[in-house]
Design a protein around this motif. Structure first.
Motif, PDB file in Angstrom:
ATOM      1  N   HIS A 265      22.151  24.612 117.092  1.00 17.03           N
ATOM      2  CA  HIS A 265      21.418  25.013 118.569  1.00 17.03           C
ATOM      3  C   HIS A 265      20.482  23.856 118.678  1.00 17.03           C
ATOM      4  CE1 HIS A 265      23.273  28.809 118.631  1.00 17.03           C
ATOM      5  NE2 HIS A 265      22.727  29.072 119.886  1.00 17.03           N
ATOM      6  N   ALA A 266      20.966  22.662 119.147  1.00 17.80           N
ATOM      7  CA  ALA A 266      20.217  21.610 119.354  1.00 17.80           C
ATOM      8  C   ALA A 266      19.546  21.683 120.662  1.00 17.80           C
ATOM      9  CB  ALA A 266      20.931  20.157 119.489  1.00 17.80           C
ATOM     10  N   PRO A 267      18.443  20.939 121.298  1.00 12.87           N
ATOM     11  CA  PRO A 267      18.007  21.233 122.605  1.00 12.87           C
ATOM     12  C   PRO A 267      19.103  20.956 123.739  1.00 12.87           C
ATOM     13  CG  PRO A 267      16.448  19.754 121.147  1.00 12.87           C
ATOM     14  CD  PRO A 267      17.687  20.085 120.356  1.00 12.87           C
ATOM     15  N   HIS A 268      19.223  22.018 124.512  1.00 20.81           N
ATOM     16  CA  HIS A 268      20.268  21.743 125.663  1.00 20.81           C
ATOM     17  C   HIS A 268      21.678  21.938 125.279  1.00 20.81           C
ATOM     18  CE1 HIS A 268      16.233  20.315 127.252  1.00 20.81           C
ATOM     19  NE2 HIS A 268      16.518  19.267 126.598  1.00 20.81           N
ATOM     20  N   ILE A 269      22.126  22.032 123.993  1.00 22.30           N
ATOM     21  CA  ILE A 269      23.511  22.037 123.591  1.00 22.30           C
ATOM     22  C   ILE A 269      23.757  22.788 122.271  1.00 22.30           C
ATOM     23  CG2 ILE A 269      23.245  19.676 122.608  1.00 22.30           C
ATOM     24  CD1 ILE A 269      26.318  20.939 124.453  1.00 22.30           C
ATOM     25  N   GLU A 270      24.806  23.809 122.452  1.00 22.89           N
ATOM     26  CA  GLU A 270      25.047  24.304 120.728  1.00 22.89           C
ATOM     27  C   GLU A 270      26.562  23.415 120.426  1.00 22.89           C
ATOM     28  OE1 GLU A 270      25.677  28.240 121.889  1.00 22.89           O
ATOM     29  OE2 GLU A 270      23.719  28.276 123.222  1.00 22.89           O
ATOM     30  N   ILE A 271      26.330  23.540 119.269  1.00 22.64           N
ATOM     31  CA  ILE A 271      27.792  22.488 118.834  1.00 22.64           C
ATOM     32  C   ILE A 271      28.048  23.043 117.340  1.00 22.64           C
ATOM     33  CG2 ILE A 271      28.346  20.026 118.316  1.00 22.64           C
ATOM     34  CD1 ILE A 271      25.448  19.296 119.011  1.00 22.64           C
ATOM     35  N   ARG A 272      29.367  23.181 117.148  1.00 22.23           N
ATOM     36  CA  ARG A 272      30.021  23.305 116.026  1.00 22.23           C
ATOM     37  C   ARG A 272      31.121  22.808 115.652  1.00 22.23           C
ATOM     38  NH1 ARG A 272      34.438  26.702 115.969  1.00 22.23           N
ATOM     39  NH2 ARG A 272      34.558  28.271 117.568  1.00 22.23           N
ATOM     40  N   PRO A 273      31.544  22.542 114.321  1.00 20.24           N
ATOM     41  CA  PRO A 273      32.971  22.187 114.144  1.00 20.24           C
ATOM     42  C   PRO A 273      33.941  23.073 114.506  1.00 20.24           C
ATOM     43  CG  PRO A 273      31.650  21.965 111.981  1.00 20.24           C
ATOM     44  CD  PRO A 273      30.928  22.793 112.948  1.00 20.24           C
ATOM     45  N   ASP A 274      35.289  22.643 114.870  1.00 18.67           N
ATOM     46  CA  ASP A 274      36.332  23.764 115.261  1.00 18.67           C
ATOM     47  C   ASP A 274      37.577  23.360 114.664  1.00 18.67           C
ATOM     48  OD1 ASP A 274      37.028  26.066 117.040  1.00 18.67           O
ATOM     49  OD2 ASP A 274      38.182  24.584 118.171  1.00 18.67           O
ATOM     50  N   GLY A 275      37.513  22.628 113.393  1.00 17.24           N
ATOM     51  CA  GLY A 275      38.935  22.303 112.579  1.00 17.24           C
ATOM     52  C   GLY A 275      38.617  20.931 112.168  1.00 17.24           C
ATOM     53  N   ASP A 276      39.636  20.236 111.955  1.00 21.47           N
ATOM     54  CA  ASP A 276      39.406  18.755 111.267  1.00 21.47           C
ATOM     55  C   ASP A 276      39.334  17.751 112.167  1.00 21.47           C
ATOM     56  OD1 ASP A 276      40.036  19.978 108.735  1.00 21.47           O
ATOM     57  OD2 ASP A 276      42.274  19.811 108.951  1.00 21.47           O
ATOM     58  N   ALA A 277      39.657  17.885 113.342  1.00 25.28           N
ATOM     59  CA  ALA A 277      39.547  16.834 114.304  1.00 25.28           C
ATOM     60  C   ALA A 277      38.983  17.439 115.706  1.00 25.28           C
ATOM     61  CB  ALA A 277      40.724  15.892 114.563  1.00 25.28           C
TER      62      ALA A 277
END
Length: 388
Positions: A265-277
């Motif tokens: 959870h970065a400021p203003h955005i949530e991010i995670r991997p979702d596979g190899d690409a």
């Protein structure tokens, strides 16, 4: 080492609980992560399970979720926190039982803020969690870039909370595994059909399920795991299940290389991997625009623009798909899990945070159906708290 479920039911057999005759047939309405977990647990204990889903298993809300396995965001009530901690433990046991394959990613979770008020709140929560024996480590931004995620632009001196026991899950892959294993144990899948009617006997208990394709089932039990559609299913047994309307937008982007290795959870955005690409993006701030920005492509563009400020390497990535989905949240924000006494044979398994709670709800509810015993861990989340 035996998985949790093997030990649990082996102990029940020794006590005589496991000798209870399993129901002839259980209709599980909804084949998302919660329904799949309930059905898997039931099928492997000898119940005849029929999964019913209007779409395909795991391709509804489960596939359009941030899919973050955690308890650090569940501190509003201690019993809810404890249930989510049990959910995290259940995932570790499940990975041991069926193998982690392409669905289990236990890399921890990062969270930081870009304003003093939010930063103070996160640090206070970290202190509370530590007092509850929940593992949390606090790094500076410079340490995070050096030790964990070099692709981030987090400022050097910003405190970053790292929760090493948290994870993310590829929900659709996990649901596919659970439903597949349940079918191998004798379960049946009816996909692409909706439930039109739930019939009851003279004593008010469930007896039949009628489907949109004209077919019907004789059943002993019904499990309502229909996610955002759970209130409509509840109405079929004259049951009032109040639900929130809380839509969220999730976007997948493609990239030549996934530059981060864990959920954050970065400021203003949530991010995670979702596979190899591929990577997955979400933001509560963008969710707030859903009712005013009708075009999901525009919402996806805003998410894409936001992530570039945190991970500059994603500047050349492209949006692949985006979807707005309603989250399955009962009106008070907490799960509704267990039997509804007014309708014998009818059970609910409805919750936000279904990804974190799916395996533990599946185990607890299957045990309740098979043994008739209610687990105290669900005491605060019983369906009867919602009265007509």
């Amino acid at each position: 080492m035996f998985a949790y479920w093997e030990r649990e039911f082996a102990g029940d057999l020794e006590k005589g609980i496991g000798s209870v005759k399993p129901p002839e047939r259980v209709a599980v309405i909804g084949a998302g992560i919660i329904g799949a977990s309930v059905g898997w647990n039931l099928a492997r204990q000898g119940a005849e399970v029929v999964f019913i889903d209007a779409g395909r298993p795991g391709e509804g809300v489960t596939n359009w979720s941030f899919s973050w396995v955690n308890a650090s965001n569940k501190t509003v009530r201690k019993s809810y926190f404890d249930l989510n901690v049990a959910g995290m433990a259940a995932y570790r046991e499940l990975a041991e039982a069926i193998g982690p394959d392409s669905w289990w990613y236990p890399g921890g979770h990062l969270r930081w803020a870009d304003d003093p008020v939010a930063e103070a709140k996160f640090l206070k929560t970290a202190d509370l969690l530590a007092s509850w024996d929940y593992r949390v480590e606090v790094y500076t931004g410079a340490e995070v870039r050096r030790r964990l995620e070099p692709a981030l632009t987090v400022p050097d001196g910003v405190p970053v909370m790292f929760y090493p026991d948290e994870a993310w899950v590829h929900g659709r892959h996990l649901v596919g595994r659970l439903v597949g294993e349940a079918i191998a144990s004798g379960a049946e899948l009816r996909s692409g059909v909706a439930v039109r009617e739930i019939g009851t006997g003279a004593d008010g208990s469930v007896r039949t399920v009628a489907l949109s394709d004209g077919s019907g089932l004789d059943v002993d039990f019904v499990v309502n795991a229909a996610g955002p559609g759970a209130s409509q299913v509840a109405e079929l047994v004259a049951r009032h299940l109040p639900m929130r309307r809380e839509p969220g937008v999730v976007t997948r982007i493609s990239c030549d290389r996934v530059p981060i290795s864990r959920a954050m959870h970065a400021p203003h955005i949530e991010i995670r991997p979702d596979g190899d690409a591929s990577m997955l993006l979400h933001s509560r701030e963008i969710d707030a625009l859903i009712d005013t920005v009708e075009d999901s492509a525009e919402l996806a563009r805003l998410l894409h623009e936001s992530v570039r400020h945190v991970v500059p390497e994603l500047g050349d990535s492209r949006v692949v798909e985006a979807r707005v989905a309603n989250r399955p949240i009962p009106a008070d924000g907490f799960p509704s899990v267990g039997a509804v006494p007014s309708v014998p044979g009818y059970y609910e398994a409805v919750s936000h945070s279904g990804i974190t709670l799916g395996p533990v709800i599946g185990r607890l509810l299957a045990s309740e159906i098979l043994s008739g015993k209610r687990d105290e861990m669900l005491a605060d989340f019983r369906p009867e708290r919602f009265r007509p």
